[in-house]
Design a protein around this motif. Structure first.
Motif, PDB file in Angstrom:
ATOM      1  N   PRO A 140      49.930   3.713  36.762  1.00  0.00           N
ATOM      2  CA  PRO A 140      51.341   3.352  36.592  1.00  0.00           C
ATOM      3  C   PRO A 140      51.518   1.848  36.382  1.00  0.00           C
ATOM      4  N   THR A 141      52.545   1.514  35.634  1.00  0.00           N
ATOM      5  CA  THR A 141      52.908   0.113  35.437  1.00  0.00           C
ATOM      6  C   THR A 141      54.411   0.008  35.650  1.00  0.00           C
ATOM      7  N   ASN A 145      56.556   4.055  35.543  1.00  0.00           N
ATOM      8  CA  ASN A 145      56.398   4.309  36.985  1.00  0.00           C
ATOM      9  C   ASN A 145      56.931   5.679  37.369  1.00  0.00           C
ATOM     10  N   MET A 146      56.651   6.667  36.524  1.00  0.00           N
ATOM     11  CA  MET A 146      57.111   8.018  36.838  1.00  0.00           C
ATOM     12  C   MET A 146      56.452   8.499  38.147  1.00  0.00           C
ATOM     13  N   PRO A 147      57.080   9.481  38.816  1.00  0.00           N
ATOM     14  CA  PRO A 147      56.502  10.012  40.058  1.00  0.00           C
ATOM     15  C   PRO A 147      55.096  10.561  39.825  1.00  0.00           C
ATOM     16  N   ASP A 148      54.298  10.541  40.877  1.00  0.00           N
ATOM     17  CA  ASP A 148      52.905  10.962  40.758  1.00  0.00           C
ATOM     18  C   ASP A 148      52.756  12.376  40.191  1.00  0.00           C
ATOM     19  N   THR A 149      53.543  13.307  40.682  1.00  0.00           N
ATOM     20  CA  THR A 149      53.398  14.681  40.164  1.00  0.00           C
ATOM     21  C   THR A 149      53.789  14.743  38.696  1.00  0.00           C
ATOM     22  N   THR A 150      54.802  13.989  38.337  1.00  0.00           N
ATOM     23  CA  THR A 150      55.241  13.978  36.943  1.00  0.00           C
ATOM     24  C   THR A 150      54.122  13.436  36.055  1.00  0.00           C
ATOM     25  N   ARG A 164      53.130  25.129  31.666  1.00  0.00           N
ATOM     26  CA  ARG A 164      53.906  25.709  32.761  1.00  0.00           C
ATOM     27  C   ARG A 164      53.129  25.496  34.053  1.00  0.00           C
ATOM     28  N   VAL A 167      53.455  22.646  41.353  1.00  0.00           N
ATOM     29  CA  VAL A 167      52.626  21.873  42.273  1.00  0.00           C
ATOM     30  C   VAL A 167      53.051  22.220  43.695  1.00  0.00           C
ATOM     31  N   SER A 168      52.109  22.573  44.517  1.00  0.00           N
ATOM     32  CA  SER A 168      52.440  22.979  45.879  1.00  0.00           C
ATOM     33  C   SER A 168      52.599  21.746  46.770  1.00  0.00           C
ATOM     34  N   LEU A 169      53.302  21.921  47.884  1.00  0.00           N
ATOM     35  CA  LEU A 169      53.533  20.801  48.794  1.00  0.00           C
ATOM     36  C   LEU A 169      52.242  20.167  49.309  1.00  0.00           C
ATOM     37  N   ILE A 172      51.120  17.826  46.738  1.00  0.00           N
ATOM     38  CA  ILE A 172      51.998  16.650  46.660  1.00  0.00           C
ATOM     39  C   ILE A 172      51.660  15.689  47.797  1.00  0.00           C
ATOM     40  N   ARG A 173      51.409  16.266  48.985  1.00  0.00           N
ATOM     41  CA  ARG A 173      51.074  15.405  50.128  1.00  0.00           C
ATOM     42  C   ARG A 173      49.796  14.612  49.889  1.00  0.00           C
ATOM     43  N   PRO A 176      49.489  11.104  46.304  1.00  0.00           N
ATOM     44  CA  PRO A 176      49.565   9.640  46.194  1.00  0.00           C
ATOM     45  C   PRO A 176      48.239   8.951  46.517  1.00  0.00           C
TER      46      PRO A 176
ATOM     47  N   TYR B 319      53.867   4.114  48.551  1.00  0.00           N
ATOM     48  CA  TYR B 319      53.954   3.599  47.174  1.00  0.00           C
ATOM     49  C   TYR B 319      55.398   3.446  46.681  1.00  0.00           C
ATOM     50  N   PRO B 324      54.397  -0.575  41.205  1.00  0.00           N
ATOM     51  CA  PRO B 324      55.623  -0.317  40.428  1.00  0.00           C
ATOM     52  C   PRO B 324      56.511   0.798  40.980  1.00  0.00           C
ATOM     53  N   VAL B 326      56.400   3.905  42.845  1.00  0.00           N
ATOM     54  CA  VAL B 326      56.167   5.275  42.382  1.00  0.00           C
ATOM     55  C   VAL B 326      56.386   6.265  43.535  1.00  0.00           C
ATOM     56  N   PRO B 327      57.319   7.195  43.377  1.00  0.00           N
ATOM     57  CA  PRO B 327      57.472   8.240  44.396  1.00  0.00           C
ATOM     58  C   PRO B 327      56.419   9.330  44.161  1.00  0.00           C
ATOM     59  N   ALA B 328      56.254  10.212  45.139  1.00  0.00           N
ATOM     60  CA  ALA B 328      55.212  11.233  45.019  1.00  0.00           C
ATOM     61  C   ALA B 328      55.593  12.311  44.012  1.00  0.00           C
ATOM     62  N   PRO B 333      58.659  22.480  45.428  1.00  0.00           N
ATOM     63  CA  PRO B 333      58.873  23.932  45.406  1.00  0.00           C
ATOM     64  C   PRO B 333      59.625  24.359  46.670  1.00  0.00           C
TER      65      PRO B 333
END
Lengths: 647, 647
Positions: A140-141, A145-150, A164, A167-169, A172-173, A176, B319, B324, B326-328, B333
């Motif tokens: 990211p810069t 700086n889009m979200p990590d999952t994105t 399609r 992403v499971s929780l 996501i945890r 990062p 983060y 920059p 970045v959210p997770a 879900p």
């Protein structure tokens, strides 16, 4: 392993045997009778044969004189094949000579087939349910700086055509820190949807490239034994396998006693806990043997009968054993493995095979999927024989199934000298059609202790075909032999005299034993007839048979047809698939195609409760004969019997 | 509550006030100045007015002589309206009289709007996400012994037109006994898929008919306060509400200090645990107040800013505060509520509002959904003002958002006598344009302690419009009043002399205070301009404004436009939606339409990091004036100023 030709004279029968086998087993295979009482231990000294050409190892005991040896005599049961060999059975009387005209069926077991990963791929059926993708994401810069999952999902979309994704929780945890552990180079584990168009789930994320390490576990939760395998999802290979006794055995031998225990306070929880202990022990073994890390296992697929499945999932089984025998569910959703108590990574989903009914469970469904009967062109009979014999009949167009209460005869139960197929059990048998002397071959080639299921089938079939037992299962009382006798009002045949056994008693086969076997085989055969009846077909139309379960590999096919356990078809059309439950679990781990198909298969698989199907009892009563009241369905046997009568 | 007309002479201004309000607040509302220093406590005795007709209650203190009372004098700040009344402001000098020609804007706050459940239904937007179905299933028989789930699913298919259903393991576990508890009469709870064509999930099963008891919880996880509501899913009514301070406050006042704490070992777990404690306390309160059982709650919907959301879900927030930024994740879900630590039934799924960026979080997305800006025809500005002001601009076709670092001025921070909006804060203010005497009205009508955010806006706007403060935020040093003075090199206006305050000091408004407010409002206004710039539009095109958050309800709209905090539009086009985060959560609990729309909304909502957007700094610098360097966007103010200069 090398194979050699063995020719038996004067019968002029030839069989191909693997190096190391004994001549007596070759004779069995060839359908050649040699008197032999002691099971192959070499103590009775009756199985004398002459080596005409070629050579064997061993076969020499004190039962043979120097003169005998000089003439080429050996004991067949101790003679080990180590090259092509021609063997003469000595004809010592006219009685022996007359047998030359009789035709016997040689021993023939089912071809073993195993599904082939390569073939799956070729057929386009290989849709891996879990895949790993190595990704080098841009870091990211300030401008990006889009979200990590994105970032993860977007990259998969752009560069891997993954459109399609969910992403499971837990992912996501982890995301990062995992992304930043190795400069946004990560491996994502994707679970594929069963139906196309649904979302793939990203269930795991690891730093760096781990994409070449992706494994699954297949598990068969048997009532007695739990089998497990580690499968390499990249190559499709089975890396390791192990089995262990189901610890639930301490709480009951069969499913009914387990359910009874489960109904006690805390019983379900206890049975659930102990089966998990066994499963986790098996998992521990197979991942050690396969040298894979626990975290490298991406999925687990399990199959078991309805009771085993409900106990594993901690679902109340009490209504399985109560009329009208209602199981809790057919399909179970994928379930987080850790939440079930499985000792695996928390990203793993457990897939459990669906059930059809209380007594046609996930093990059978797995067998249907693994054996491919649901895609067969031919009208196919699938059988898994045990205390309950489950049968499935059908093809790509339709499927019907039922559980037949066969009783324990095939496992040695209800038979006076019945025993499980362990060392000392007579597993093969022949009889001299004139002297009525037996040829006994035991597991382990030791003096006999009893008779196992497959031995029992061969014994009854042979006695029947020779005319010693009639179609009602009764002994011919008029034969001149001391081996057939009445004891305490029950007629019996002495299979082995006390001196030739390990148990200090004569081993006999009684008419009651034969009746019990006939009930068992009648339950199965009439089950098949009932299913076919219900769809307007006839048993003679069956084009192939698939045998599953350990028992299936030992069955002498011709003999099983002779007693009317199997419908009479070309033995070449009978195959054995081994532990089809495990095979189905493995297939399901390897390709989503199976998971897609199974939902459709259980929809079109019609279950019949035989006890509630009116025609069943008529079929059953008609099947309580050897082979059956209706001989027209057994034309080969009929011909042999007619031939016998002519001689 | 009754309302009455209040007419102020000689200005001839009329306002409608609710019974029980004071005359001084009526004067504020009418834009009529009355000298008043003590905030409404009645101690300064300056706010003398004459009741010409009608009557008021009270308004009499020792500051008024018997003669005054005779003439109809009352203190405006203590006079309570209890009927239509005409009030004359005494003109005691020529100075006073000259003011008559000046036009002031009366106090005007935004209309409060709340979404209407009935309207939702009428618009066809009501797709309940969780429904209960009462079912009388046929009991199994020997002829009909399908598995329990098959019976349940099949019946729903046949009799309730439910064709795509999934059953979770916990429901399967409960099913056998639940079905048999009341003769196969059960109530099934179905969670609807967000997208049509997907499966409904059967998440709960209860014996008997409980279909009239179906409730949801909506929750706003605020940094400071957590608000919760119980919603009746049958009627759409809010049955109860409660709020509690977020226990995380002990670990940091704002999101940044919380993140810093979360980075310490065990910090994330601690903050997660304490926010769950608060949430569970709020849940306990609202279900008690609503008189519903915990098991009767079928769903929970939550919204919070990005940091609060990640702390609630135990997702590493470090983060968020590091460039920059970045959210997770954006979308989360649905997650089992119990697994998150929520004290609800294990069948409940928690729905969490998605995030846009590190500083435009789920609370804002919920606001966008709840306020309906994403469906608006008009070009709409949505603002939630706090330390961070989040702004969203757009309509049904496009949406852009940004977080503006407004600083704490609106919460009383960075202002010498700034304070939160609690008792004693000057919340309303007017000034005599000739004498420069103030009219202070405080929260609680007590002697002033300081100035709250809304008071500050009014104060600066008023000083500017009168010409006491220039467009650069500097005091006119030439005015003949002791209230404007220089202290330690800083110019200030004395809002209240020491004697009239509670704090034993003069309350002043310094040029530094004004500068801080200007920075804050410039950050927001230039944020709006930047977003509009990026899409090629101009701030003058904004057609409506939606204010969210507690602060929004207190803002005097004309004054906010005067200082250039809000773009100048017809105040009638400004609405206030209150806690839009909670409102969005409630809407989401009531209809799947919102959940369907939100996925699409976050796709088309463009986030701008203002610090990375080149035009932002230019806009910001241009906005560091009252109201702005470009007066053309403030035509009404321009006209008033021109009028003022003419007089």
């Amino acid at each position: 392993m090398a194979t050699f030709k063995v020719v038996f004279l004067p019968y002029n029968r030839e069989v191909t045997m693997r190096e190391g086998e004994t001549l007596i087993r070759a004779a069995m295979e060839a359908g050649v009778h040699i008197n032999a009482s002691c099971g192959g231990e070499g103590v009775c000294g009756k199985c004398r044969v002459i080596i005409e050409s070629g050579a064997v190892k061993d076969g020499i005991t004190e039962k043979l004189s120097a003169e005998d040896l000089e003439k080429g005599y050996r004991l067949a049961c101790r003679s080990v094949i180590c090259g092509d060999v021609t063997v003469r059975i000595p004809i010592e009387s006219e009685v022996d000579a007359s047998v030359l005209k009789l035709q016997f069926t040689g021993r023939k077991t089912a071809h073993i087939i195993q599904p082939d990963f390569g073939a799956l791929k070729e057929q386009g059926l290989f849709i891996p349910p879990v895949e790993k993708r190595y990704l080098e994401l841009p870091e990211p810069t300030a401008q990006d700086n889009m979200p990590d999952t994105t970032r993860l999902v977007g990259f998969l979309k752009l560069h891997h055509d993954e459109h399609r994704l969910a992403v499971s929780l837990p992912v996501i945890r982890k995301l990062p820190d995992t992304l930043r552990a190795d400069h946004f180079r990560v491996t994502a584990t994707l679970v594929r949807p069963v139906q196309s168009g649904r979302k793939s789930n990203i269930i795991h994320i690891e730093p760096g490239d781990t994409s070449d390490r992706n494994f699954a576990i297949a598990l068969d939760i048997g009532t007695t034994t739990i089998y497990g395998e580690v499968i390499d999802l990249k190559s499709g290979e089975v890396l390791s396998a192990a089995a262990d006794f189901n610890d639930q055995i301490s709480y009951g031998e069969d499913v009914i006693t387990r359910i009874v225990f489960a109904e006690k306070p805390g019983g379900l929880e206890k049975l659930n806990a102990v089966v998990l202990e066994t499963i986790n022990r098996v998992i521990g073994k197979i991942i050690r043997r396969a040298r894979v890390g626990r975290e490298e296992i991406s999925s687990i697929t399990l199959a078991g009968n309805t009771t085993m499945t409900q106990l594993f999932l901690k679902v109340e089984p009490r209504y399985i054993r109560r009329s009208p025998y209602v199981p809790a569910a057919t399909l179970y959703p994928p379930i987080n493995a850790v939440s079930l108590g499985l000792d695996l990574g928390d990203h793993v989903e457990a897939l459990v095979y669906p059930q059809i009914s209380s007594y046609v469970g996930g093990d059978i469904v797995a067998g249907v999927m693994g054996s491919g009967i649901y895609r067969a062109d031919e009208l196919t009979l699938f059988m898994d024989i045990g205390t309950n014999a489950e049968i499935v009949i059908g093809n790509r167009d339709w499927l019907a199934c039922a559980a037949c209460s066969a009783g324990p005869a095939f496992e040695g139960g209800g038979v006076q000298f019945g025993m499980r197929a362990t060392k000392g059990a007579i597993e093969d048998f022949s009889i001299h059609p004139r002297t009525f002397e037996p040829m006994n071959v035991t597991i382990g080639s030791v003096r006999p202790k009893g008779i196992c299921g497959s031995g029992l089938i061969i014994m009854v079939a042979t006695l029947f075909e020779i005319g010693i037992v009639d179609s009602k299962g009764k002994y011919n009382r008029d034969l001149e032999t001391s081996r057939i006798r009445e004891t305490d009002g029950v007629w019996e045949y002495v299979v082995a005299w006390q001196a030739d056994t390990q148990i200090d008693r004569d081993i006999v086969l009684t008419e009651i034993d034969i009746e019990n076997l006939m009930r068992a085989k009648a339950a199965i055969y009439s089950g098949c007839q009932t299913l076919l009846d219900e769809v307007g077909l006839d048993i003679s139309m069956i084009e192939q048979i698939i045998l599953a379960g350990g028992f299936g590999s030992y069955i002498d096919l011709e003999k099983a047809m002779t007693i009317g356990l199997l419908p009479e078809i070309d033995p070449e059309r009978v195959t054995f698939v081994g532990n089809s439950s495990l095979m189905g679990a493995r297939m399901s781990a390897l390709t989503n195609r199976i998971r897609l198909d199974v939902a459709e298969v259980i929809q079109r698989m019609t279950n019949f409760e035989l006890s509630e199907t009116p025609s069943y009892m008529d079929h059953y009563v008609a099947a309580l004969f050897l082979p059956h009241t209706d001989m027209d369905n057994f034309p080969r046997l009929k011909a042999r019997l007619e031939n016998r009568n002519k001689i």
